[in-house]
Design a protein around this motif. Structure first.
Motif, mmCIF file in Angstrom:
data_model
loop_
_atom_site.group_PDB
_atom_site.id
_atom_site.type_symbol
_atom_site.label_atom_id
_atom_site.label_comp_id
_atom_site.label_asym_id
_atom_site.label_seq_id
_atom_site.Cartn_x
_atom_site.Cartn_y
_atom_site.Cartn_z
ATOM 1 N N MET A 1 33.985 -100.736 55.037
ATOM 2 C CA MET A 1 32.615 -100.908 55.450
ATOM 3 C C MET A 1 32.354 -102.352 55.892
ATOM 4 O O MET A 1 31.572 -102.573 56.795
ATOM 5 C CB MET A 1 31.664 -100.512 54.317
ATOM 6 N N TYR A 5 30.636 -102.955 59.342
ATOM 7 C CA TYR A 5 29.249 -103.410 59.387
ATOM 8 C C TYR A 5 29.052 -104.905 59.167
ATOM 9 O O TYR A 5 27.972 -105.430 59.412
ATOM 10 C CB TYR A 5 28.415 -102.654 58.344
ATOM 11 N N ILE A 16 25.043 -100.173 52.041
ATOM 12 C CA ILE A 16 25.962 -99.158 51.518
ATOM 13 C C ILE A 16 25.920 -99.169 49.994
ATOM 14 O O ILE A 16 25.833 -98.124 49.343
ATOM 15 C CB ILE A 16 27.405 -99.398 52.015
ATOM 16 N N VAL A 98 39.615 -98.441 53.084
ATOM 17 C CA VAL A 98 38.841 -97.576 52.196
ATOM 18 C C VAL A 98 39.525 -97.191 50.894
ATOM 19 O O VAL A 98 38.844 -96.891 49.921
ATOM 20 C CB VAL A 98 38.405 -96.271 52.897
#
Length: 134
Positions: A1, A5, A16, A98
């Motif tokens: 993320m 982002y 998030i 991730v």
């Protein structure tokens, strides 16, 4: 993320994390409801989010915002082929963009089995559940 982002100066992607916290709060109440209404079953909430945020000095997870391997910016976020990963994987919380490393999973499972902090598990840790007289 973080790759996708950015962080806007934070160490994480705040929107998030806020969504995760809202989801987890609902999950805790669902576990409580299950335990109250399904008397023949026992459920435990493992707060992996909190565990990840409060590593102990002995975990060795010193790098939590960069993956061990160079990850793609595509939808898969997996390691780029033919690139050398980090030299000490035990220092990293994430393997690719991730997936947690084995070292991070060991930290989570140890604290799920024997909670270090009261907020690690709810209503009890796995060790307490295993020792209980069901």
């Amino acid at each position: 993320m973080i790759t996708m982002y950015g962080t806007n100066g934070s160490s994480c992607v705040d929107f998030i994390n806020n969504a995760v916290q809202l989801f987890n709060a609902k999950l805790v109440s669902l576990v409580d409801d299950f335990n109250n209404n399904l008397r023949d079953a026992k459920f435990i909430y493992i707060n992996s989010y909190q565990i990840a945020l409060t590593p102990t000095p002995t975990t060795g997870l010193r790098i939590t915002n960069v993956p061990c391997c160079n990850a793609t910016n595509t939808i898969s976020f997996q390691c780029i082929s033919n690139r050398i990963p980090c030299p000490n994987r035990n220092n990293y919380a994430f393997w690719d963009a991730v997936h947690p490393t084995e070292a991070a999973d060991v930290v989570t499972t140890r604290r799920a089995y024997t909670a270090l902090l009261p907020q690690d598990t709810r209503p009890s840790d796995i060790r307490t559940l295993a020792a209980s007289n069901l």
